[in-house]
Design a protein around this motif. Structure first.
Motif, PDB file in Angstrom:
ATOM      1  N   LEU A  82       0.679  -1.099  -0.027  1.00  0.00           N
ATOM      2  CA  LEU A  82       0.018   0.138   0.052  1.00  0.00           C
ATOM      3  C   LEU A  82       0.780   1.286   0.040  1.00  0.00           C
ATOM      4  CD1 LEU A  82      -2.754   1.283  -0.037  1.00  0.00           C
ATOM      5  CD2 LEU A  82      -2.604   1.178   2.470  1.00  0.00           C
ATOM      6  N   TYR A  83       1.844   1.287   0.998  1.00  0.00           N
ATOM      7  CA  TYR A  83       2.668   2.475   1.061  1.00  0.00           C
ATOM      8  C   TYR A  83       3.567   2.785  -0.315  1.00  0.00           C
ATOM      9  CZ  TYR A  83       2.273   3.983   5.805  1.00  0.00           C
ATOM     10  OH  TYR A  83       1.878   4.406   7.002  1.00  0.00           O
ATOM     11  N   TRP A  84       3.907   1.442  -1.160  1.00  0.00           N
ATOM     12  CA  TRP A  84       4.985   1.663  -2.178  1.00  0.00           C
ATOM     13  C   TRP A  84       3.886   2.147  -3.321  1.00  0.00           C
ATOM     14  CZ3 TRP A  84       4.397  -0.424  -6.937  1.00  0.00           C
ATOM     15  CH2 TRP A  84       5.491  -0.007  -7.797  1.00  0.00           C
ATOM     16  N   ALA A  85       2.531   1.719  -3.347  1.00  0.00           N
ATOM     17  CA  ALA A  85       1.792   1.952  -4.379  1.00  0.00           C
ATOM     18  C   ALA A  85       1.041   3.356  -4.291  1.00  0.00           C
ATOM     19  CB  ALA A  85       0.695   1.024  -4.570  1.00  0.00           C
ATOM     20  N   GLU A  86       1.246   4.018  -3.019  1.00  0.00           N
ATOM     21  CA  GLU A  86       0.638   5.278  -2.924  1.00  0.00           C
ATOM     22  C   GLU A  86       1.442   6.408  -3.608  1.00  0.00           C
ATOM     23  OE1 GLU A  86      -2.113   6.897  -0.379  1.00  0.00           O
ATOM     24  OE2 GLU A  86      -2.653   5.211   0.626  1.00  0.00           O
ATOM     25  N   SER A 140      -4.891   8.283  -3.142  1.00  0.00           N
ATOM     26  CA  SER A 140      -5.359   7.770  -2.002  1.00  0.00           C
ATOM     27  C   SER A 140      -6.855   7.048  -2.280  1.00  0.00           C
ATOM     28  CB  SER A 140      -5.469   8.561  -1.007  1.00  0.00           C
ATOM     29  OG  SER A 140      -6.133   9.936  -1.313  1.00  0.00           O
ATOM     30  N   GLY A 141      -7.534   7.854  -3.180  1.00  0.00           N
ATOM     31  CA  GLY A 141      -9.090   7.177  -3.577  1.00  0.00           C
ATOM     32  C   GLY A 141      -8.941   5.792  -4.529  1.00  0.00           C
ATOM     33  N   ILE A 142      -8.088   5.945  -5.484  1.00  0.00           N
ATOM     34  CA  ILE A 142      -7.862   4.579  -5.961  1.00  0.00           C
ATOM     35  C   ILE A 142      -7.395   3.550  -5.127  1.00  0.00           C
ATOM     36  CG2 ILE A 142      -6.286   3.412  -7.852  1.00  0.00           C
ATOM     37  CD1 ILE A 142      -6.709   5.758  -9.338  1.00  0.00           C
ATOM     38  N   ALA A 143      -6.590   3.870  -4.174  1.00  0.00           N
ATOM     39  CA  ALA A 143      -5.846   3.034  -3.013  1.00  0.00           C
ATOM     40  C   ALA A 143      -6.946   2.475  -2.217  1.00  0.00           C
ATOM     41  CB  ALA A 143      -4.901   3.909  -2.307  1.00  0.00           C
ATOM     42  N   ALA A 144      -7.920   3.238  -1.868  1.00  0.00           N
ATOM     43  CA  ALA A 144      -9.157   2.742  -0.886  1.00  0.00           C
ATOM     44  C   ALA A 144     -10.278   2.111  -1.720  1.00  0.00           C
ATOM     45  CB  ALA A 144     -10.103   4.188  -0.594  1.00  0.00           C
ATOM     46  N   ILE A 145     -10.301   2.270  -2.912  1.00  0.00           N
ATOM     47  CA  ILE A 145     -11.315   1.350  -4.162  1.00  0.00           C
ATOM     48  C   ILE A 145     -10.649  -0.018  -3.815  1.00  0.00           C
ATOM     49  CG2 ILE A 145     -12.101   0.989  -6.224  1.00  0.00           C
ATOM     50  CD1 ILE A 145     -12.211   3.680  -6.735  1.00  0.00           C
ATOM     51  N   LEU A 146      -9.383  -0.054  -4.405  1.00  0.00           N
ATOM     52  CA  LEU A 146      -8.472  -1.475  -4.263  1.00  0.00           C
ATOM     53  C   LEU A 146      -8.623  -2.139  -3.014  1.00  0.00           C
ATOM     54  CD1 LEU A 146      -5.893  -0.534  -6.854  1.00  0.00           C
ATOM     55  CD2 LEU A 146      -7.806  -1.838  -7.555  1.00  0.00           C
ATOM     56  N   SER A 147      -8.341  -1.402  -2.067  1.00  0.00           N
ATOM     57  CA  SER A 147      -8.426  -2.151  -0.500  1.00  0.00           C
ATOM     58  C   SER A 147      -9.621  -2.484  -0.012  1.00  0.00           C
ATOM     59  CB  SER A 147      -7.814  -1.099   0.433  1.00  0.00           C
ATOM     60  OG  SER A 147      -6.544  -0.521   0.200  1.00  0.00           O
ATOM     61  N   ALA A 148     -10.846  -2.099  -0.861  1.00  0.00           N
ATOM     62  CA  ALA A 148     -12.061  -2.607  -0.528  1.00  0.00           C
ATOM     63  C   ALA A 148     -12.286  -3.869  -0.992  1.00  0.00           C
ATOM     64  CB  ALA A 148     -13.178  -1.699  -1.121  1.00  0.00           C
ATOM     65  N   THR A 149     -11.472  -4.800  -1.798  1.00  0.00           N
ATOM     66  CA  THR A 149     -11.443  -5.991  -2.032  1.00  0.00           C
ATOM     67  C   THR A 149     -10.969  -6.723  -1.127  1.00  0.00           C
ATOM     68  OG1 THR A 149      -9.156  -6.013  -2.730  1.00  0.00           O
ATOM     69  CG2 THR A 149     -10.985  -5.316  -4.581  1.00  0.00           C
ATOM     70  N   GLY A 150     -10.641  -6.383   0.101  1.00  0.00           N
ATOM     71  CA  GLY A 150     -10.229  -7.063   1.449  1.00  0.00           C
ATOM     72  C   GLY A 150     -11.284  -7.958   1.597  1.00  0.00           C
ATOM     73  N   PRO A 151     -12.544  -7.797   2.191  1.00  0.00           N
ATOM     74  CA  PRO A 151     -13.573  -8.626   2.512  1.00  0.00           C
ATOM     75  C   PRO A 151     -13.834  -9.732   1.419  1.00  0.00           C
ATOM     76  CG  PRO A 151     -14.230  -6.548   3.103  1.00  0.00           C
ATOM     77  CD  PRO A 151     -12.961  -6.441   2.225  1.00  0.00           C
ATOM     78  N   MET A 152     -13.817  -9.423  -0.040  1.00  0.00           N
ATOM     79  CA  MET A 152     -13.998 -10.382  -0.788  1.00  0.00           C
ATOM     80  C   MET A 152     -12.869 -11.409  -1.035  1.00  0.00           C
ATOM     81  SD  MET A 152     -14.648  -9.507  -5.409  1.00  0.00           S
ATOM     82  CE  MET A 152     -16.143  -8.918  -4.550  1.00  0.00           C
ATOM     83  N   GLY A 161      -1.368  -7.010  -1.634  1.00  0.00           N
ATOM     84  CA  GLY A 161      -1.515  -6.614  -0.275  1.00  0.00           C
ATOM     85  C   GLY A 161      -2.670  -7.116   0.329  1.00  0.00           C
ATOM     86  N   GLU A 162      -3.777  -7.101  -0.487  1.00  0.00           N
ATOM     87  CA  GLU A 162      -5.109  -7.365   0.162  1.00  0.00           C
ATOM     88  C   GLU A 162      -5.265  -8.881   0.448  1.00  0.00           C
ATOM     89  OE1 GLU A 162      -7.433  -5.634   1.585  1.00  0.00           O
ATOM     90  OE2 GLU A 162      -5.762  -4.069   1.342  1.00  0.00           O
TER      91      GLU A 162
END
Length: 310
Positions: free
Chosen positions: A80-84, A89-101, A156-157
């Protein structure tokens, strides 16, 4: 208590993507920044718990803490840190939302656990909602680093989901140990691994570390993002299930948009409103069984453990 702590965790985590972005944009090397954040936060929390005699130093040396640290801290936040550096930060939040899936997919296809159809639909709806929410707020310029950054966050997720599921095993093994102590120990392990990675891959310049932006970002992430937020997350996993706490990833983009509208006068469209509504629906679907149990008061195990924790 579960609902209150969940909402507080969502509020805290909803601001961390921007805080990370501020620190990275200030010039602090991403691995070093992440490592410093988690090692200091973990050390402070762990020292406090040892001082209060809630745990012992030997806890840090158990292999379970190391493996949890790889999943929840090192793998998740190194990417996450490297990708940002390359994505917003908005795109990072979108992609991080795949965690529950990811959690659902691992439980269903790897662990061969039958998942609720409602929860799976909720995951899909939540990801769609996050996309609709952020869509009006950014424009994407496709380049190789942008694509690699997106892929890195998704990888990362996978670490995040694996660490969350493994946490259940750890909690069963250390039933008499405070979740805060367990969280602190795993953060220290993850932080140390991140600092080792930084030592071999990054050039650290002292001038970039002592700016107001970098120091402010680091302090906020240490105290609120790690010490408070991650302790609440770990606590919620012990009281509910691996999926329920991870749904903060659906709420964080909503918080980011609200902050943008209030403090930066960012544009709020009808599409953004639909996205926010979709997120709420998806979150409710993912946690339908858990929420129903909490509301009806039939989850006696959760209630008993919560009384002991208090």
């Amino acid at each position: 208590m579960v609902v209150v702590n969940y909402l507080l965790m969502c509020l805290i985590f909803g601001t961390t993507f921007l805080a990370i972005k501020i620190g990275v944009d200030a010039g602090v090397p991403p691995f070093f920044s992440a490592g410093l954040r988690f090692f200091i936060a973990g050390l402070l929390l762990f020292s406090f718990m040892v001082w209060r005699r809630k745990t012992t130093i030997t806890l840090f040396f158990w292999k379970e803490m190391f493996f949890t640290g790889i999943g929840l801290t090192f793998g998740t936040f190194a990417t996450l840190y490297w990708a940002e550096q390359y994505v917003t930060s908005g795109i990072a939040a979108i992609l991080s939302a795949t965690g529950p899936m990811m959690i659902m997919l691992i439980q269903t296809f790897v662990l061969k656990q039958r998942g609720s159809r409602t929860a799976i639909i909720g995951c899909v709806v939540g990801v769609i909602g996050v996309t609709l929410l952020i869509l009006p707020s950014f424009s994407i310029v496709i380049n190789p680093y942008w694509m690699i950054g997106c892929i890195a966050i998704i990888i990362g997720e996978v670490f995040y989901a694996s660490g969350t599921i493994y946490t259940k095993h750890v909690i069963q093994t250390f039933q008499t140990v405070s979740p805060i102590a367990l969280n602190a120990a795993q953060m220290m392990h993850g932080g140390i691994l991140l600092l080792i990675l930084s030592f071999f891959t990054e050039n650290i310049e002292f001038e970039s570390i002592i700016t107001k932006s970098s120091i402010g970002s680091l302090i906020y992430l240490i105290i609120f993002g790690s010490m408070v937020g991650h302790s609440l997350y770990y606590w919620l996993v012990t009281k509910t299930n691996p999926v329920f706490p991870s749904t903060w990833l659906y709420i964080s983009p909503l918080i980011a948009v609200v902050l943008g509208v209030i403090y930066y006068h960012e544009y709020f469209s009808w599409l953004t409103g639909i996205g926010a509504l979709t997120i709420i629906v998806g979150t409710l679907l993912v946690n339908f069984e858990t929420l129903r149990g909490l509301l009806r008061g039939k989850s006696s195990h959760i209630q008993d453990v919560e009384k002991l924790a208090e």
